[in-house]
Write a protein that holds these residues in place. Structure first.
Motif, PDB file in Angstrom:
ATOM      1  N   LEU A   1     -32.251  11.527 -76.699  1.00 30.87           N
ATOM      2  CA  LEU A   1     -31.843  10.129 -76.607  1.00 30.87           C
ATOM      3  C   LEU A   1     -31.092   9.676 -77.852  1.00 30.87           C
ATOM      4  CD1 LEU A   1     -34.970   8.469 -74.946  1.00 30.87           C
ATOM      5  CD2 LEU A   1     -32.685   8.666 -73.962  1.00 30.87           C
ATOM      6  N   SER A   2     -31.453  10.230 -78.999  1.00 26.52           N
ATOM      7  CA  SER A   2     -30.795   9.849 -80.242  1.00 26.52           C
ATOM      8  C   SER A   2     -29.333  10.296 -80.282  1.00 26.52           C
ATOM      9  CB  SER A   2     -31.546  10.428 -81.440  1.00 26.52           C
ATOM     10  OG  SER A   2     -31.616  11.841 -81.348  1.00 26.52           O
ATOM     11  N   ASP A   3     -28.952  11.223 -79.399  1.00 24.42           N
ATOM     12  CA  ASP A   3     -27.559  11.667 -79.336  1.00 24.42           C
ATOM     13  C   ASP A   3     -26.661  10.662 -78.624  1.00 24.42           C
ATOM     14  OD1 ASP A   3     -27.975  14.192 -80.586  1.00 24.42           O
ATOM     15  OD2 ASP A   3     -28.787  14.974 -78.695  1.00 24.42           O
ATOM     16  N   LEU A   4     -27.253   9.797 -77.809  1.00 23.01           N
ATOM     17  CA  LEU A   4     -26.464   8.855 -77.024  1.00 23.01           C
ATOM     18  C   LEU A   4     -25.851   7.783 -77.920  1.00 23.01           C
ATOM     19  CD1 LEU A   4     -28.815   8.306 -73.947  1.00 23.01           C
ATOM     20  CD2 LEU A   4     -26.703   9.653 -74.008  1.00 23.01           C
ATOM     21  N   PRO A   5     -24.701   7.235 -77.528  1.00 25.81           N
ATOM     22  CA  PRO A   5     -24.081   6.162 -78.313  1.00 25.81           C
ATOM     23  C   PRO A   5     -24.929   4.895 -78.280  1.00 25.81           C
ATOM     24  CG  PRO A   5     -22.929   6.463 -76.227  1.00 25.81           C
ATOM     25  CD  PRO A   5     -23.896   7.594 -76.338  1.00 25.81           C
ATOM     26  N   ASP A   6     -24.708   4.029 -79.247  1.00 25.68           N
ATOM     27  CA  ASP A   6     -25.419   2.758 -79.296  1.00 25.68           C
ATOM     28  C   ASP A   6     -24.832   1.789 -78.271  1.00 25.68           C
ATOM     29  OD1 ASP A   6     -27.070   3.570 -81.369  1.00 25.68           O
ATOM     30  OD2 ASP A   6     -25.684   2.878 -82.927  1.00 25.68           O
ATOM     31  N   ALA A   7     -25.694   1.152 -77.495  1.00 25.71           N
ATOM     32  CA  ALA A   7     -25.285   0.125 -76.530  1.00 25.71           C
ATOM     33  C   ALA A   7     -26.549  -0.540 -76.016  1.00 25.71           C
ATOM     34  CB  ALA A   7     -24.468   0.729 -75.387  1.00 25.71           C
ATOM     35  N   GLU A   8     -26.398  -1.570 -75.162  1.00 21.94           N
ATOM     36  CA  GLU A   8     -27.544  -2.401 -74.792  1.00 21.94           C
ATOM     37  C   GLU A   8     -28.439  -1.799 -73.712  1.00 21.94           C
ATOM     38  OE1 GLU A   8     -24.076  -5.062 -75.937  1.00 21.94           O
ATOM     39  OE2 GLU A   8     -24.355  -3.653 -74.280  1.00 21.94           O
ATOM     40  N   VAL A   9     -27.868  -0.975 -72.819  1.00 20.37           N
ATOM     41  CA  VAL A   9     -28.624  -0.550 -71.634  1.00 20.37           C
ATOM     42  C   VAL A   9     -28.661   0.974 -71.530  1.00 20.37           C
ATOM     43  CG1 VAL A   9     -28.914  -0.791 -69.144  1.00 20.37           C
ATOM     44  CG2 VAL A   9     -27.855  -2.648 -70.443  1.00 20.37           C
ATOM     45  N   THR A  10     -29.879   1.514 -71.403  1.00 18.17           N
ATOM     46  CA  THR A  10     -30.056   2.941 -71.154  1.00 18.17           C
ATOM     47  C   THR A  10     -30.390   3.137 -69.681  1.00 18.17           C
ATOM     48  OG1 THR A  10     -30.876   3.279 -73.407  1.00 18.17           O
ATOM     49  CG2 THR A  10     -31.324   5.022 -71.801  1.00 18.17           C
ATOM     50  N   VAL A  11     -29.677   4.027 -69.038  1.00 20.75           N
ATOM     51  CA  VAL A  11     -29.817   4.244 -67.596  1.00 20.75           C
ATOM     52  C   VAL A  11     -30.246   5.683 -67.330  1.00 20.75           C
ATOM     53  CG1 VAL A  11     -28.627   4.220 -65.363  1.00 20.75           C
ATOM     54  CG2 VAL A  11     -28.034   2.524 -67.117  1.00 20.75           C
ATOM     55  N   ALA A  12     -31.249   5.837 -66.453  1.00 22.40           N
ATOM     56  CA  ALA A  12     -31.586   7.155 -65.913  1.00 22.40           C
ATOM     57  C   ALA A  12     -30.613   7.413 -64.768  1.00 22.40           C
ATOM     58  CB  ALA A  12     -33.021   7.176 -65.418  1.00 22.40           C
ATOM     59  N   VAL A  13     -29.640   8.280 -65.039  1.00 24.61           N
ATOM     60  CA  VAL A  13     -28.590   8.541 -64.053  1.00 24.61           C
ATOM     61  C   VAL A  13     -29.155   9.378 -62.910  1.00 24.61           C
ATOM     62  CG1 VAL A  13     -26.306   9.542 -63.688  1.00 24.61           C
ATOM     63  CG2 VAL A  13     -26.843   8.416 -65.865  1.00 24.61           C
ATOM     64  N   GLU A  14     -28.793   9.002 -61.691  1.00 24.12           N
ATOM     65  CA  GLU A  14     -29.199   9.766 -60.514  1.00 24.12           C
ATOM     66  C   GLU A  14     -28.031  10.557 -59.941  1.00 24.12           C
ATOM     67  OE1 GLU A  14     -31.315   7.124 -57.803  1.00 24.12           O
ATOM     68  OE2 GLU A  14     -32.011   5.979 -59.543  1.00 24.12           O
ATOM     69  N   TYR A  15     -26.885   9.919 -59.800  1.00 20.78           N
ATOM     70  CA  TYR A  15     -25.727  10.583 -59.206  1.00 20.78           C
ATOM     71  C   TYR A  15     -24.450  10.171 -59.932  1.00 20.78           C
ATOM     72  CZ  TYR A  15     -28.794  11.716 -55.296  1.00 20.78           C
ATOM     73  OH  TYR A  15     -29.829  12.201 -54.533  1.00 20.78           O
ATOM     74  N   SER A  16     -23.488  11.098 -59.917  1.00 20.22           N
ATOM     75  CA  SER A  16     -22.138  10.818 -60.372  1.00 20.22           C
ATOM     76  C   SER A  16     -21.186  11.407 -59.333  1.00 20.22           C
ATOM     77  CB  SER A  16     -21.907  11.399 -61.765  1.00 20.22           C
ATOM     78  OG  SER A  16     -20.647  10.999 -62.267  1.00 20.22           O
ATOM     79  N   THR A  17     -19.917  11.519 -59.674  1.00 24.67           N
ATOM     80  CA  THR A  17     -18.943  12.034 -58.720  1.00 24.67           C
ATOM     81  C   THR A  17     -17.790  12.675 -59.481  1.00 24.67           C
ATOM     82  OG1 THR A  17     -17.576  11.455 -56.803  1.00 24.67           O
ATOM     83  CG2 THR A  17     -17.773   9.802 -58.539  1.00 24.67           C
ATOM     84  N   VAL A  18     -16.762  13.119 -58.768  1.00 26.11           N
ATOM     85  CA  VAL A  18     -15.641  13.811 -59.405  1.00 26.11           C
ATOM     86  C   VAL A  18     -14.331  13.146 -58.999  1.00 26.11           C
ATOM     87  CG1 VAL A  18     -14.406  15.997 -59.679  1.00 26.11           C
ATOM     88  CG2 VAL A  18     -16.895  16.006 -59.424  1.00 26.11           C
ATOM     89  N   ASN A  19     -13.588  12.685 -60.008  1.00 26.08           N
ATOM     90  CA  ASN A  19     -12.284  12.071 -59.821  1.00 26.08           C
ATOM     91  C   ASN A  19     -11.231  12.885 -60.578  1.00 26.08           C
ATOM     92  OD1 ASN A  19     -13.194   9.234 -58.673  1.00 26.08           O
ATOM     93  ND2 ASN A  19     -14.486   9.653 -60.431  1.00 26.08           N
ATOM     94  N   TYR A  20      -9.968  12.578 -60.347  1.00 25.76           N
ATOM     95  CA  TYR A  20      -8.896  13.285 -61.046  1.00 25.76           C
ATOM     96  C   TYR A  20      -9.054  13.148 -62.561  1.00 25.76           C
ATOM     97  CZ  TYR A  20      -4.224  15.166 -61.905  1.00 25.76           C
ATOM     98  OH  TYR A  20      -3.174  15.946 -62.311  1.00 25.76           O
ATOM     99  N   LYS A  21      -9.382  11.950 -63.021  1.00 25.17           N
ATOM    100  CA  LYS A  21      -9.592  11.752 -64.461  1.00 25.17           C
ATOM    101  C   LYS A  21     -10.727  12.630 -64.977  1.00 25.17           C
ATOM    102  CE  LYS A  21      -7.979   7.004 -65.280  1.00 25.17           C
ATOM    103  NZ  LYS A  21      -8.437   5.642 -65.657  1.00 25.17           N
TER     104      LYS A  21
END
Length: 329
Positions: free
Chosen positions: A24-44
């Motif tokens: 967790l200490s590797d993550l950038p500083d910001a207000e909200v920490t999210v337990a990610v469930e799904y992502s996707t794949v785009n051209y970017k």
């Protein structure tokens, strides 16, 4: 510890992506920490997993321009632990660490509550591509598109944006003509609701005539370039084209004649910096107007370990429909 797809660049400028353990200490500083469930794949995403495309500022980097999951911690009153959220845009996954990770930490302003009727997996079957498609349909409607006015053209129809646009427009009662350079996708597009398949070569060359027959009542264009120039001359009087991509090139070898003599509108669609209220409106429309059975038929499941190959595939135009990445699989 949690897993993430981490991209590094060596001294020769080559990038390498692999699944690694982070804290967790590797993550950038910001207000909200999210337990990610799904992502996707785009051209970017393909660019950020691979060569970077000028989008990634610093390495090591965690790509993934979309994600959906559950809030774990928040210092912002708008979100509390347990809230379901979705994120698209804001240069997350490019300039900021993104969703190819089991944990993400982002600004509260970048999140949107997951609308009722959608779960995290469905939200990522939609993703930036589907969100952009909905923005395009909304823009066409705001400029007068109604069912019964004639066929609506969707270019790059078998891609992520095109697939969702086709399904939405068909559900809303429009005739949909899908443009594709892959004949083997014709049955897939028809299953999404396309009533006409237009071979790419029919529109892929410029013509000396600034105007052709009035054919299309609207268009969602993911291609740009010569195809967009050609389509502008085929639009009905007062009709609009929503431009969402540049798969065919950033140039526009067109004339102003369609704008001056037919009142054609060219509408630019940006999904990255959309205001919050319009994001809410689009996600609510997605929940109500995107047929979920059609959405499910677009889904290709994947894991974090599949991403290096998928990133290369999407840059080569080899990805059909919507890849849904289960980051915890």
């Amino acid at each position: 510890m949690f897993n993430a797809l981490v991209v590094n660049k060596d001294e020769d400028g080559k990038t390498h992506a692999e699944v690694k353990g982070l804290e967790l200490s590797d993550l950038p500083d910001a207000e909200v920490t999210v337990a990610v469930e799904y992502s996707t794949v785009n051209y970017k995403d393909g660019l950020c997993i691979g060569p970077g495309g000028g989008l990634v500022r610093n390495y090591p980097h965690v790509p993934g321009i979309d994600f959906a999951g559950t809030v774990e911690e928040s210092s912002d009153d708008r979100y509390k632990p347990g809230d379901k959220v979705v994120l698209t845009g804001w240069r997350v996954g490019e300039a900021h660490w993104g969703g190819y990770s089991q944990k993400a930490r982002v600004k509260a302003d970048w999140l949107v509550p997951l609308p009722e009727g959608l779960d995290a997996r469905q939200a990522m079957a939609v993703g930036t591509a589907g969100f952009t498609a909905m923005l395009a349909v909304m823009a066409l409607e705001d400029h007068g598109l109604e069912s019964g006015h004639g066929p609506v053209l969707v270019t790059g129809a078998a891609g992520g944006v095109g697939s969702v646009a086709t399904a939405i427009l068909a559900k809303l009662g429009h005739e949909v003509a899908g443009v594709t350079g892959r004949p083997e996708t014709a049955d897939y597009l028809k299953s999404l609701g396309a009533t006409q398949i237009v071979p790419r070569e029919e529109l892929n060359e410029t013509t000396k005539r600034p105007l052709e027959g009035e054919t299309w009542a609207g268009c969602v264009d993911a291609v740009g370039g010569e195809m967009l120039a050609r389509v502008l001359g085929q639009m009905k009087y007062g009709a609009s084209v929503a431009a969402v991509g540049l798969a065919g090139g950033a140039g526009l070898p067109a004339t102003v004649i369609p704008f001056l003599l037919r009142g054609v509108n060219l509408l630019g669609i940006d999904s990255v910096m959309q205001p919050y209220d319009n994001r809410l409106r689009a996600w609510q429309r997605i929940a109500s107007d995107l047929p979920m059975d059609k959405l499910e038929s677009m889904v290709v499941p994947a894991t974090l370990g599949d991403l290096p190959k998928l990133g290369a595939d999407i840059l080569q135009g080899q990805v059909k429909g919507r890849v849904v990445v289960d980051v915890n699989a």
